[in-house]
Design a protein around this motif. Structure first.
Motif, PDB file in Angstrom:
ATOM      1  N   TRP A  71      28.906 -66.214 -31.336  1.00  0.00           N
ATOM      2  CA  TRP A  71      30.172 -65.480 -31.211  1.00  0.00           C
ATOM      3  C   TRP A  71      30.318 -64.791 -29.860  1.00  0.00           C
ATOM      4  N   MET A  72      29.198 -64.549 -29.156  1.00  0.00           N
ATOM      5  CA  MET A  72      29.300 -63.931 -27.826  1.00  0.00           C
ATOM      6  C   MET A  72      29.979 -64.863 -26.832  1.00  0.00           C
ATOM      7  N   ALA A 122      34.691 -66.252 -23.759  1.00  0.00           N
ATOM      8  CA  ALA A 122      35.733 -67.243 -23.437  1.00  0.00           C
ATOM      9  C   ALA A 122      37.123 -66.665 -23.704  1.00  0.00           C
ATOM     10  N   PHE A 143      37.981 -63.530 -23.685  1.00  0.00           N
ATOM     11  CA  PHE A 143      38.208 -62.510 -22.649  1.00  0.00           C
ATOM     12  C   PHE A 143      38.685 -63.158 -21.348  1.00  0.00           C
ATOM     13  N   LEU A 144      38.025 -64.267 -20.952  1.00  0.00           N
ATOM     14  CA  LEU A 144      38.389 -64.939 -19.696  1.00  0.00           C
ATOM     15  C   LEU A 144      39.771 -65.598 -19.797  1.00  0.00           C
ATOM     16  N   LEU A 152      43.077 -64.854 -17.530  1.00  0.00           N
ATOM     17  CA  LEU A 152      43.916 -65.882 -16.889  1.00  0.00           C
ATOM     18  C   LEU A 152      45.389 -65.645 -17.190  1.00  0.00           C
ATOM     19  N   PHE A 196      46.775 -62.910 -17.897  1.00  0.00           N
ATOM     20  CA  PHE A 196      47.208 -61.697 -17.195  1.00  0.00           C
ATOM     21  C   PHE A 196      47.356 -61.951 -15.694  1.00  0.00           C
ATOM     22  N   ALA A 211      22.639 -56.393 -26.447  1.00  0.00           N
ATOM     23  CA  ALA A 211      23.095 -57.113 -25.245  1.00  0.00           C
ATOM     24  C   ALA A 211      24.617 -57.309 -25.193  1.00  0.00           C
ATOM     25  N   PHE A 212      25.259 -57.422 -26.370  1.00  0.00           N
ATOM     26  CA  PHE A 212      26.705 -57.686 -26.363  1.00  0.00           C
ATOM     27  C   PHE A 212      27.533 -56.465 -25.951  1.00  0.00           C
ATOM     28  N   LEU A 215      29.801 -56.960 -22.906  1.00  0.00           N
ATOM     29  CA  LEU A 215      31.017 -57.742 -23.157  1.00  0.00           C
ATOM     30  C   LEU A 215      32.081 -56.875 -23.835  1.00  0.00           C
ATOM     31  N   SER A 275      33.482 -54.231 -21.500  1.00  0.00           N
ATOM     32  CA  SER A 275      34.348 -54.864 -20.490  1.00  0.00           C
ATOM     33  C   SER A 275      35.715 -55.183 -21.075  1.00  0.00           C
ATOM     34  N   ILE A 276      35.723 -55.729 -22.314  1.00  0.00           N
ATOM     35  CA  ILE A 276      36.997 -56.085 -22.962  1.00  0.00           C
ATOM     36  C   ILE A 276      37.846 -54.818 -23.177  1.00  0.00           C
ATOM     37  N   MET A 316      39.134 -53.464 -19.830  1.00  0.00           N
ATOM     38  CA  MET A 316      40.228 -54.289 -19.294  1.00  0.00           C
ATOM     39  C   MET A 316      41.529 -54.027 -20.053  1.00  0.00           C
ATOM     40  N   TRP A 346      44.921 -52.665 -18.407  1.00  0.00           N
ATOM     41  CA  TRP A 346      46.176 -53.431 -18.415  1.00  0.00           C
ATOM     42  C   TRP A 346      47.316 -52.692 -19.113  1.00  0.00           C
ATOM     43  N   VAL A 369      37.658 -67.330 -12.419  1.00  0.00           N
ATOM     44  CA  VAL A 369      37.729 -67.156 -13.877  1.00  0.00           C
ATOM     45  C   VAL A 369      37.636 -68.521 -14.571  1.00  0.00           C
ATOM     46  N   ALA A 379      34.048 -69.621 -14.350  1.00  0.00           N
ATOM     47  CA  ALA A 379      33.217 -68.837 -15.275  1.00  0.00           C
ATOM     48  C   ALA A 379      33.432 -69.308 -16.709  1.00  0.00           C
ATOM     49  N   LEU A 380      34.685 -69.646 -17.026  1.00  0.00           N
ATOM     50  CA  LEU A 380      35.026 -70.160 -18.366  1.00  0.00           C
ATOM     51  C   LEU A 380      34.292 -71.483 -18.614  1.00  0.00           C
TER      52      LEU A 380
END
Lengths: 59, 223
Positions: free
Chosen positions: A3-4, A9, A11-12, A16, A18, B50-51, B54, B57-58, B61, B65, B149, B152-153
């Motif tokens: 799920w991470m 993905a 989030f990215l 994009l 945005f 570790a998560f 993430l 960051s979400i 962001m 925004w 981006v 990275a994806l």
């Protein structure tokens, strides 16, 4: 797939969605570079590359 | 002659406004960097899973925004900036702990921190002294961000170390470009809101630090 990866993905993709309209707007409205403008950017960026390579060799 | 007398005070007021934006931006940036470092220290002590990086960051962001643009012209905007930078700092904890578990982890972190400081100070000094208008870079920098981006994806699924290294290198270059772009916008009057200017410069510093740390980790053979 864990799920991470799905979270990263998503989030990215959101980034994009945005960024795309802003990129379009900035491409249309950014002023054109004048004489010597790119040179004034590329020289400091080349120095940044040099510093990063130096640091990578040092560690 | 009359025009000269009218424009002189206006130019002076404009310079005063720019200097004020610049001073406030650097003051807020210093405080948010310290707060971010403090939150990273707290996170390292707590050692969350570790998560966390993430998730923070979400959330950061989303706040950036949807909340920051509505509060950027009020005092609440300062609190929002501290919230965002605190979250991003806290998210660094697991990453820093992972590096500290390596043999030369502390050296890598300190080298990355020093390198980031040198890059930021040198580029800021350059943009401030040349007073050149770098606003022509805006479109190119945004296109570069979109390419990064997308890469990275793709790398989430491909898991290619070479692509990961390339992405980190390109991010450092893009963020260096953003430092020149953002600083010149303040100097030339394109950015008059110190809260928005601070968050732009903070993100550049944050991304350079993380990307440089990844590059140094790969270079030392520990990543």
């Amino acid at each position: 797939m864990d799920w991470m990866k799905i979270g990263a993905a998503t989030f990215l993709v959101a980034m994009l969605v945005f960024l795309l309209p802003r990129a379009k707007h900035m491409l249309k409205n950014s002023p054109k570079a004048g004489a010597g403008d790119w040179q004034a950017v590329l020289i400091p960026l080349a120095l940044v590359v040099g510093l990063v390579v130096l640091l990578m060799m040092a560690v | 002659m009359q025009t000269n007398y009218q424009t002189m005070p206006q130019t002076g007021a404009l310079t005063q406004t720019r200097n004020k934006v610049l001073k406030n931006t650097y003051a807020l940036l210093s405080m948010t960097l310290l707060f971010s470092a403090l939150m990273a220290g707290v996170s390292m002590a707590v050692n969350p899973p570790a998560f966390t990086g993430l998730v923070t960051s979400i959330v950061a962001m989303l706040v950036m925004w949807f909340v920051l643009p509505r509060t950027a012209n009020s005092g609440a905007g300062v609190l929002v900036v501290f919230g965002i930078t605190g979250l991003l700092g806290f998210g660094l904890g697991p990453l820093l702990n992972a590096y500290l578990n390596m043999a030369n982890g502390a050296q890598l972190i300190m080298t990355s921190l020093g390198g980031t400081g040198i890059i930021f100070l040198a580029l800021s000094a350059y943009a401030l002294t040349t007073k050149r208008d770098f606003s022509f870079m805006g479109g190119m920098l945004m296109v570069g961000m979109i390419v990064v981006v997308l890469a990275a994806l793709a790398n989430i699924f491909l898991q290619m170390p070479a692509l990961s290294m390339t992405i980190s290198a390109v991010v450092i270059l893009l963020m260096s470009g953003f430092i020149l772009y953002d600083t010149s916008r303040i100097v030339n009057g394109g950015e008059t809101n110190y809260i928005m200017a601070t968050i732009g410069l903070y993100l550049s510093i944050y991304n350079i630090f993380v990307s440089l740390l990844q590059l140094l980790g790969i270079a030392s053979g520990d990543d």
